[in-house]
Design an enzyme around this catalytic site. Sequence first.
Site, PDB file in Angstrom:
ATOM      1  N   ARG A 129       0.866  -1.189   0.000  1.00  0.00           N
ATOM      2  CA  ARG A 129       0.000   0.000   0.000  1.00  0.00           C
ATOM      3  C   ARG A 129       0.899   1.235   0.000  1.00  0.00           C
ATOM      4  NH1 ARG A 129      -1.702  -3.985  -0.658  1.00  0.00           N
ATOM      5  NH2 ARG A 129      -3.614  -4.992   0.087  1.00  0.00           N
TER       6      ARG A 129
ATOM      7  N   ARG B 122      -1.782  -7.665   7.694  1.00  0.00           N
ATOM      8  CA  ARG B 122      -2.919  -8.416   7.121  1.00  0.00           C
ATOM      9  C   ARG B 122      -3.002  -8.252   5.607  1.00  0.00           C
ATOM     10  NH1 ARG B 122      -6.619  -4.211   8.849  1.00  0.00           N
ATOM     11  NH2 ARG B 122      -6.923  -5.148  10.881  1.00  0.00           N
TER      12      ARG B 122
ATOM     13  N   TRP C 228     -10.556  -7.304  10.636  1.00  0.00           N
ATOM     14  CA  TRP C 228     -10.330  -6.814   9.266  1.00  0.00           C
ATOM     15  C   TRP C 228     -10.806  -5.379   9.101  1.00  0.00           C
ATOM     16  CZ3 TRP C 228     -13.605  -4.759   5.706  1.00  0.00           C
ATOM     17  CH2 TRP C 228     -13.070  -4.554   4.428  1.00  0.00           C
TER      18      TRP C 228
ATOM     19  N   ASP D 127     -10.918  -1.938  10.117  1.00  0.00           N
ATOM     20  CA  ASP D 127     -10.161  -1.032  10.971  1.00  0.00           C
ATOM     21  C   ASP D 127     -11.049  -0.134  11.820  1.00  0.00           C
ATOM     22  OD1 ASP D 127      -7.462  -1.584  10.320  1.00  0.00           O
ATOM     23  OD2 ASP D 127      -7.676  -0.553   8.409  1.00  0.00           O
TER      24      ASP D 127
ATOM     25  N   LYS E 201     -16.188   3.827   1.770  1.00  0.00           N
ATOM     26  CA  LYS E 201     -15.261   3.237   2.725  1.00  0.00           C
ATOM     27  C   LYS E 201     -16.030   2.427   3.781  1.00  0.00           C
ATOM     28  CE  LYS E 201     -11.276   4.576   3.416  1.00  0.00           C
ATOM     29  NZ  LYS E 201      -9.908   4.122   3.170  1.00  0.00           N
ATOM     30  N   GLU E 202     -15.630   2.557   5.039  1.00  0.00           N
ATOM     31  CA  GLU E 202     -16.230   1.711   6.068  1.00  0.00           C
ATOM     32  C   GLU E 202     -17.590   2.210   6.567  1.00  0.00           C
ATOM     33  OE1 GLU E 202     -12.917   2.458   6.062  1.00  0.00           O
ATOM     34  OE2 GLU E 202     -11.729   0.782   6.827  1.00  0.00           O
TER      35      GLU E 202
ATOM     36  N   GLY F  89      -6.476  -5.074  -1.467  1.00  0.00           N
ATOM     37  CA  GLY F  89      -6.743  -6.501  -1.363  1.00  0.00           C
ATOM     38  C   GLY F  89      -7.696  -6.974  -2.455  1.00  0.00           C
TER      39      GLY F  89
END
Length: 823
Positions: free
Chosen positions: A345, A361, A484, A486, A657-658, A731
């Site tokens: 990354r 990871r 996984w 964050d 995103k998350e 990923g």
Amino acid sequence: MQFGHFDDRAKEYVITRPNTPRPWSNYLGSLDYGAIITNNAGGYSFYKSALSSRFLRLRSNSVPMDQPGRYFYLRDQVTGDFWSSSWQPVGKPLSKYKSTCRHGTAYTIITSRYSAIETESTYFVPLGQAFEYWRLKVTNKSKQPRTLALFTYCEMASPWHMPNDLTNLQYSQFITKATVDQEMLGMAVHPYHAFDPQNLMGCHRLWMTLVGAPLIGYETVRERFLGSVYHTYANPQAVIEGRCSNFLAEGENAIGTLQTEITLQPGETRELIAMLGLGTPESHGYAARAEFGTPERCEAELQKLKQHWHSLLGAVKVKTPDAEFDAMANTWGAYNALITYTWSRHASLIYNGERDGLGFRDTVQDFLGAMPMLREQIRERLELMLTGQVSNGGAMPVVAPFSHQPGTMPPPKREEYRSDDCQWFFNAIPDYVAETGDLDFYRKVLPYADQGEATVLGHLRRALEFNLERSGKNGLPCGLHADWNDCVKMGYNGESVMVAEQLRFGLATYATIAEKLHAVYCPGDATPSSRPPDHGEDAAAPAPSSYLAEAAWARTELTRLEAAIQKAAWDGEWFLWAIGEDGYRYGSKTESEGKIYINTQVWAVMSGAATPEQGRKCMDALKRDLATPYGIMLSAPPFTHTPPTVMGGVIYNHGIKENAGIFCHTQSWAVIAEAMLGNGDQAYDYYRAFMPAAYNTRAELREIEPYVHCQTTYATCNRNAGKSRVPWLSGTASWSHHTALQWILGVRPELDGLRIDPCIPRSWPGFTMTRVFRGKTIRIEVKNPNGVSKGVGSLVINGKKIDGNLAPLDRLTDGTKVVATLG
Ligand code: GLC
Ligand code: GLC
């Protein structure tokens, strides 16, 4: 809207309109020499580390966002008109300026036509060398002779340290010094923080030279070239005037401008080569120029480079009814996986090099995509990551490849451990062993990061124990700093259902490995020994019969864990994500935000934690609540009121995103889950929803490269729906390539052969795959005469029928033909 097309034969993506919605980039170079280039020749270069050995500058998130770069300016010496050999930076009107860009495997070719002058500029780093070629061919398509002034341009980073270069200006502006002679420019930087991974130069030095025309001028300071601090790359004064000031930098912003002048008769082509490399002219430059500075050598090096990459990518070749799928599987998905594996990354237009460690990871997952191409070459990095594991079984969050010293690293603080890090080994290591047949790898002794050592099997055992020893009130593994995701803040002792599922998968995988080791290394010996398992400081290859004890141990733990998952994590229609330290139930139907998450559904199926009924139910719920035309949301509904202490993702806008974004990394898991359940149509729909090439004809929607995977896409609850962000390093690249080959096409290496277990759309009449496996080329044909998705009804190897769907190793020789018929 379409900006280009795939040239499958050349393994190139051809951009025919230069005004792409975002800069569309490519990589040049190798593991040592890194370079990024966009379709408008923007980009930067570095040696090993884009953080601390950066020598070409990019101002991240600037406007335009890919400048500066590696430019050729052209000036008509009669009219004074000027332009660049890439559309940008001069940016002539597209009504008069035509350009194409061919991004290939570690090279890029940009052509232009303007004012009856054609150019072709080719950029690449020759294999094993520490310099870059910029080859320029100029052709006069007009009816008169034309005299053109030509200027190169690149901007050097001082002091080769990305953040310092861009922020510590009171220091970095005063340390560069240029030299020149008749053929070569030298640039020395005297940095305070010298980081020179191979002690290549003592201090940081570059050389630059021009072959094919005399050097008639040079510029080494940016403001002198631009002529004024109010000029830009679009209108440099030196180009406007057709003259450089021949000033040698002694401080200020260093650049590499070499000027020449050529006169072309009508129809005539001239070829020039600019070379930019590491070292001083004396240490490297003159020798490189002497050896490589001819058009013939440059062309030969380009061919060699293509051959190298094409043979890497040639490990797998597929032909399916879907040309876009094939373009990804044969070239771009594979290439993306290799680039992600290489640069982690670390270096792209978005990851601007400010960190160069290997996130644990992510790196362990990156093995999967690169495996079919790199095979045995994976082992060194795999060992590095295993030595990033701490003797308690957890992992260093980041392994610093340049300074990692196994056995001596201070272990992370308690609160820094991630709960999932080492669980990814259970995907990567068996895949490596299956691909290479290197079963003995499990018996290799490797140190831990902090102290002690163990066999690889011992490392795996510690990984399982790490999570087992850190289980919470409900018997599930604690989430620690993060799983996984964050952003999930479940509290250190909160429990992660995702990690519980990974752990279930890990325990099952471990048992299988131990049984295999037993069968191979101690056939006939069936007595489990009472010897303690191998791990920690007293590691040694375990006594043979202890392998069965290991398997029995793992299966006992698995049974217990499975009961705990069933008791605590099934929410009626789907699985929770986590249970907070304070009892908060993440991802439950009782929630109004973050009610359902993708990962614990797909991993429930992948790990075998879900019963068949639960598997179907939770995947249906996922489809109903999370699937969009652009991919599956990470969770839904989006977070608005949930405090950031519970869900860090609330800081992101809805749908990215998350915070209920389409996190592309996770998409492949849904494809695998549906493939495991036998739903080829659904698996394929999910795959195409995030497959870059599927957006080639509507590239304005996704905006980023249609040949590149990305981290995240805006979901339909955001007004940017469909736009993808963070291309290249994610990923997604790794898992999607793995998934296409192993789960849709279903050709899975196993220790004892190739499993042929496709799960394809019912409408496909079949497909073919040619694949290198253990050094042999295997030709596979899958036929689907009855229009089913899954289930090999007959397997024929070189004309002989075989039971089951495993093409066994002893039947595979070079050129073997395997025909599988579904249904
Ligand atoms: C980023 C991180 C990855 C993490 C994911 C989800 O992609 O690189 O490690 O799993 O975000 O939070
Ligand atoms: C890390 C991840 C990023 C994630 C963030 C959340 O920076 O790389 O993807 O959004 O953590 O805290």
